[in-house]
Each structure stands twice: as C-alpha cells, then as structure tokens.
Design an enzyme around this catalytic site. Structure first.
Site, PDB file in Angstrom:
ATOM      1  N   TYR A  13     -21.051 -10.740 -35.945  1.00 17.08           N
ATOM      2  CA  TYR A  13     -21.624 -12.088 -35.896  1.00 17.08           C
ATOM      3  C   TYR A  13     -20.626 -12.998 -35.198  1.00 17.08           C
ATOM      4  CZ  TYR A  13     -26.061 -13.514 -37.847  1.00 17.08           C
ATOM      5  OH  TYR A  13     -27.389 -13.797 -37.998  1.00 17.08           O
ATOM      6  N   ARG A  59     -31.060  -7.185 -19.939  1.00 12.98           N
ATOM      7  CA  ARG A  59     -32.081  -8.169 -20.309  1.00 12.98           C
ATOM      8  C   ARG A  59     -31.413  -9.314 -21.058  1.00 12.98           C
ATOM      9  NH1 ARG A  59     -37.154  -8.114 -19.756  1.00 12.98           N
ATOM     10  NH2 ARG A  59     -36.932  -6.082 -18.785  1.00 12.98           N
ATOM     11  N   ASP A  94     -34.420 -23.472 -12.663  1.00 15.20           N
ATOM     12  CA  ASP A  94     -34.594 -22.182 -13.323  1.00 15.20           C
ATOM     13  C   ASP A  94     -34.628 -21.108 -12.233  1.00 15.20           C
ATOM     14  OD1 ASP A  94     -35.469 -19.917 -14.592  1.00 15.20           O
ATOM     15  OD2 ASP A  94     -37.113 -20.882 -15.676  1.00 15.20           O
ATOM     16  N   GLU A 110     -21.410 -16.629 -34.148  1.00 16.75           N
ATOM     17  CA  GLU A 110     -21.956 -17.969 -33.889  1.00 16.75           C
ATOM     18  C   GLU A 110     -20.829 -18.905 -33.493  1.00 16.75           C
ATOM     19  OE1 GLU A 110     -24.113 -19.125 -37.348  1.00 16.75           O
ATOM     20  OE2 GLU A 110     -25.867 -17.951 -36.798  1.00 16.75           O
ATOM     21  N   THR A 160     -32.348 -15.751 -15.942  1.00 15.98           N
ATOM     22  CA  THR A 160     -32.290 -14.468 -16.623  1.00 15.98           C
ATOM     23  C   THR A 160     -31.190 -13.658 -15.948  1.00 15.98           C
ATOM     24  OG1 THR A 160     -33.817 -13.420 -15.074  1.00 15.98           O
ATOM     25  CG2 THR A 160     -34.796 -14.436 -17.036  1.00 15.98           C
ATOM     26  N   LYS A 208     -33.507  -9.734 -13.732  1.00 18.18           N
ATOM     27  CA  LYS A 208     -34.486  -9.627 -12.643  1.00 18.18           C
ATOM     28  C   LYS A 208     -33.742  -9.261 -11.359  1.00 18.18           C
ATOM     29  CE  LYS A 208     -37.686 -12.596 -15.156  1.00 18.18           C
ATOM     30  NZ  LYS A 208     -38.514 -13.834 -15.172  1.00 18.18           N
TER      31      LYS A 208
HETATM   32  C1  LIG Z   1     -38.945 -14.542 -16.257  1.00 25.02           C
HETATM   33  C2  LIG Z   1     -38.805 -16.009 -16.301  1.00 25.02           C
HETATM   34  C3  LIG Z   1     -38.453 -16.676 -17.490  1.00 25.02           C
HETATM   35  C4  LIG Z   1     -38.424 -15.995 -18.828  1.00 25.02           C
HETATM   36  O1  LIG Z   1     -37.500 -15.020 -18.968  1.00 25.02           O
HETATM   37  P1  LIG Z   1     -37.503 -14.137 -20.311  1.00 25.02           P
HETATM   38  O2  LIG Z   1     -36.220 -13.420 -20.267  1.00 25.02           O
HETATM   39  O3  LIG Z   1     -38.699 -13.257 -20.236  1.00 25.02           O
HETATM   40  O4  LIG Z   1     -37.585 -15.084 -21.469  1.00 25.02           O
HETATM   41  C5  LIG Z   1     -38.231 -18.029 -17.424  1.00 25.02           C
HETATM   42  N1  LIG Z   1     -38.358 -18.716 -16.275  1.00 25.02           N
HETATM   43  C6  LIG Z   1     -38.734 -18.113 -15.122  1.00 25.02           C
HETATM   44  C7  LIG Z   1     -38.878 -18.927 -13.882  1.00 25.02           C
HETATM   45  C8  LIG Z   1     -38.976 -16.745 -15.105  1.00 25.02           C
HETATM   46  O5  LIG Z   1     -39.364 -16.160 -13.971  1.00 25.02           O
END
Ligand SMILES: *Cc1c(COP(=O)(O)O)cnc(C)c1O
Length: 499
Positions: free
Chosen positions: A85, A300, A262, A87, A291, A294
């Site tokens: 843990y 992940r 994002d 935090e 993320t 991707k």
């Molecule tokens: C994939 C994605 C997310 C979410 O990611 P997770 O790991 O599935 O929560 C958020 N914003 C954008 C633009 C994404 O393409």
C-alpha cells in the site's frame, strides 16, 4: 491548418529498427514456469492466459487503441510490488515501508518528465478515465477551491464554516467544460452525461467543419467566448488528424480557461517526436492526461503531466479520487517510458504514422470513403455508408473475415451512436509486429474486398437491416486465409513458447 502531413519517407527496414514483434525467447522459461504455478491453483485461469496469447498472435488487430507491450513491461507487472500500500506521494506516504515503491514511482515520473519534456509528471492513475478525474479535480482545486479558501482566510477545507463549505461545494459543482463532440471523435470522459465528468460539469461541445471534417479553430474560439468554460478540453479517440495545441492554448487564454489535453490515443506519437512544435500538447497545455497502453505501448494505466502551478493539486490525486497506487504497474510504466526514450521508439512512432497513411491511401484508391479524406496520425476512420452498410454490419463482416476493428460514429452520423456509419482502424499494434506500408496496403485490399462483398439483409418490411448482412460466397474464408498469412509472416513474441 492541420491538414497537411509533413513529407514522410517510408524507411525500408523499419521492421528491424522498431524491434518488430518483440523477441520472446528470454521470457519463455519465465512464462512456462509462471503458468505452471498458476495452473496448480486454478488451471482454467492458466489456460485463459495461454489462450489469450494464441488469440493475440492469430489476430489481425486493427483496433486503434490497442497495442502489444514488450515482455519486459509485461513481466514487470507480475510480482510482489503489488502487495504494497503506498497512498500519498514519493517520500510522503500514509503507510510505512514504502522505500522501494518510492524508488519505482520516482523513476517512472523522471522517465515521463524526460520523455515528454514536462516539468512535472504523476504516474499513479490506474487508467485514462482516472487520469482525467485527477486532472479535473486538480483544476477545480486550483481555480475554485484555493480562491475560496483564500477569501475565507483559511488554509484547509476543514477550517471552513459549514455555510462557506456549502457555498464551495455548490461552486465546485457549477463549472463548465468545453470539449470535442463525440461524433467528431471526442471522448465520453470530456463532460458527457453517461460519464461522471458530465455529472460534474455543464458541458458544451465543438465539432468539426461539416465540409472538410477538420477542426475549425475559429468555431472553437467563437463557442469558447460564448460558453466561457473553466476547462477547455482537447484530445480525441477518433479524429484522424493532428491538433494545433498552440491555437487551442491561445483560445483558452482568451477566455481565461485551463487547457487540458487528453493525449490517451496519440501519446506514442508525442513520445516518438512525430508530433512536435504546435502539435505537441506538452508545452502548450496547462495539464496533459494520458493512458500508457495505447500508442505508447506500455502497461494498462494512466498518467498526468502538468505545468508547475498545478503540480501540488495533481499530487493530491490519491486519495482524492484514486485508490492506492498499483506499484507493479508504476514499475511497468517506468520500463515502458525507458523503452520509449530509445531511438527505436521514435522509428516505431514514425512507422505507425507512415503505415496509417499507406492504409488510408490503399483504402481510398479502392473506393472507400474516409472521414477527412485521410490521416496524419495513427488512425483512419472509414465511412462505410457508401457500401450501403452500417458500422455495425461492417464491423461484424470484417470480424467474420478475421479482421478485428471497431465501429465508430462519423460526424453527424445518421445511424446514431449504436449502429453508426463508421469503422475505426489504427496501425499501432500491427506496426509493433513489423508490418510496413506494403502489408498495410494488402490490409486495405482485404478490407475493401470485404466491404464490397457484404450486402445488408432485407427485413420483412423490405427495408435494409441495420444489423444483419450476408457475405459473398467464400469471401470470409478467403480473407481469413490471407489475414492469417500476413500475421504468420510477422510473428508476435517470436521464441516465446509456452510448451
Ligand atoms: C482510451 C481513452 C480514455 C480512457 O482510457 P481508459 O484507460 O480506458 O480509462 C480516455 N480518454 C481518451 C481520449 C481515450 O482515448
């Protein structure tokens, strides 16, 4: 302004330069032993893990948000770091004995800062959604809560009177967010009602030019001036073009908004220096979320980069909105970021975009209509309405033929968000396997062949069905065989043998 991709040459020998398919020889014994240990407790789980490797190896994966992580990244996630843990933040934990987690988190953050040229990085978010929540609450803390505390002459929310606290809570729930509309390629977490962000913020959207499909910065500016958002969101999951983040920052500054970008989908292209200057979000945004799994090809998870003024507020992500960090995943992020800092990753990122351009060209040449008529990132958005199909029919027919994609709305989609008129495909995963421009042209040929050979079933009322279809005789089998051949020529984790 974003339409013209820079001239690119497709390097021959890209496959070798990008470390195609990740040699799995060294990980072979580790995985064989691990599956034996797991199988002794629950054999069905060991079996599912093995089956997943087989499925990943056999699939012509064109899902734009997926990739294959290296054996080093994957192995880093399966160990006792998970049992701790932690935090809080590095050096300031709510639990004792976090020295090794501190090492891990500090290294991951350092690699992230170096990789992206960011002044500050926070690597705890468990996913992209969590990274966005951390960012949103950091902006709310900095722009709404802090001024309220200062006005009340206190330092901590616990010192506010009940009346002042009630006023602050209402103010936190009464803020606005402007983001890209879903059908233009925006994401549910950018203020849409089904997601918690839509319950937190009053949301308004900007779309794309209906003629070109491109972002119209003048329209974004006009909407921002009218709507006066606290947060201007940029970033997407289905927009096939670059975004001019310098222009977005100018708009944010004009209306006093905080620019949050994002980059979940395209972080790998930022890390690999394909998106630079005005198209690199890091120097322009107040806060960047992402993320790690991707196009960035890590474990992940999620992370946040920020300008120094937001660093303290972002640091409060756990326990503000996050549960305890996952130290094993932070460790894997450190490994992935270290990989992404190597020259081979820049070659990979460039190949991802070169391959997307080849895929788009191949589709267009074969009569497939594309949103924005092409791409300058890792994804291509097909408009399949010209074939008389919905996105749902196209997605299913392609899957029957061994091609894994996902349906996606196109701008102003007449078929709505469930059936859709689009199919989204991307190149990050197959590029990791060593596919080059020639292979992606072959993929385009297979996709165009399936779309051309699929006919919607006629319903009892004589209308074309939106879900059912038939494939031309033998087409699925023929395409499957061709896809299998392509995949076999570019093995995933060669040398990894589960015995
Ligand atoms: C994939 C994605 C997310 C979410 O990611 P997770 O790991 O599935 O929560 C958020 N914003 C954008 C633009 C994404 O393409």
């Amino acid at each position: 302004m974003t339409a013209s991709p820079t001239a690119r040459t497709t390097a021959s020998g890209t496959a070798a330069a990008t470390g195609a398919g990740f040699d799995g020889t060294a990980a072979s014994a580790a995985y064989r032993n691990a599956l034996q240990v797991i199988g002794a407790v629950e054999p069905r789980i060991a079996e599912a893990i093995g089956a997943e490797l087989a499925d990943q190896r056999a699939s012509l994966k064109l899902i734009a948000s997926e990739n294959y992580a290296s054996p080093a990244v994957l192995l880093t996630m399966g160990n006792w770091l998970s049992d701790k843990y932690a935090e809080g933040t590095v050096g300031h934990r709510f639990y004792a004995g976090c020295q090794n987690v501190d090492t891990v988190e500090a290294l991951a953050a350092e690699h992230a800062r170096e990789l992206f040229g960011a002044p500050y990085a926070y690597v705890q978010p468990h996913s992209g959604i969590d990274a966005n929540l951390v960012a949103f609450w950091a902006v709310l803390a900095q722009k709404v809560e802090l001024p309220a505390l200062e006005q009340a002459g206190v330092r901590h929310v616990n010192e506010l009177t009940d009346a002042d606290w009630a006023t602050l809570r209402r103010a936190l729930g009464d803020q606005r967010m402007l983001g890209m509309s879903l059908d233009a390629g925006g994401h549910l977490t950018h203020g849409f009602r089904p997601n918690i962000s839509g319950k937190m913020f009053e949301q308004s959207s900007y779309g794309t030019d209906p003629r070109t499909g491109l972002l119209d910065y003048a329209a974004v500016r006009a909407r921002a001036k009218e709507f006066r958002p606290l947060i201007l969101m940029a970033g997407y999951s289905a927009y096939p073009r670059r975004v001019d983040f310098a222009a977005m920052r100018e708009i944010a500054d004009e209306v006093g908004a905080t620019l949050v970008v994002d980059m979940a989908h395209f972080a790998g292209l930022v890390a690999g220096k394909v998106f630079t200057g005005d198209f690199d979000p890091v120097p322009h945004a107040h806060v960047v979320t992402s993320t790690s799994h991707k196009s960035l090809r890590g474990p992940r998870g999620g992370f946040v980069l920020a300008q120094p003024e937001f660093a303290d507020a972002v640091d409060r992500g756990c326990p503000m909105v996050l549960g305890g960090p996952l130290p094993q995943v932070m460790a894997a992020k450190a490994v992935a970021f270290a990989e992404a800092r190597r020259p081979a990753f820049a070659a990979y990122a460039q190949a991802v975009v070169d391959n997307a351009v080849a895929l788009a060209d191949g589709l267009r040449r074969r009569g497939v209509r594309l949103v924005t008529d092409g791409t300058d990132n890792h994804l291509v958005l097909l408009d399949v309405s010209g074939f008389g199909l919905t996105g749902r029919q196209a997605e299913s027919a392609l899957l029957d033929a061994g091609i894994v994609t996902n349906r996606n709305a196109v701008p102003a989609d007449p078929q709505g968000a469930w059936y859709t008129s689009g199919v989204r495909i991307g190149t990050p995963a197959l590029t990791t396997r060593g596919f080059g421009a020639a292979e992606f042209d072959r993929v385009a040929e297979l996709i165009a062949g399936v779309l051309g050979g699929t006919t919607p079933t006629t319903t009892s009322s004589g209308e074309p069905s939106r879900a059912k279809y038939t494939l031309a005789d033998g087409l699925a089998d023929r395409t499957r065989a061709a896809a299998a051949e392509l995949v076999a020529a570019h093995p995933l984790y060669p040398g990894l043998d589960l015995g």
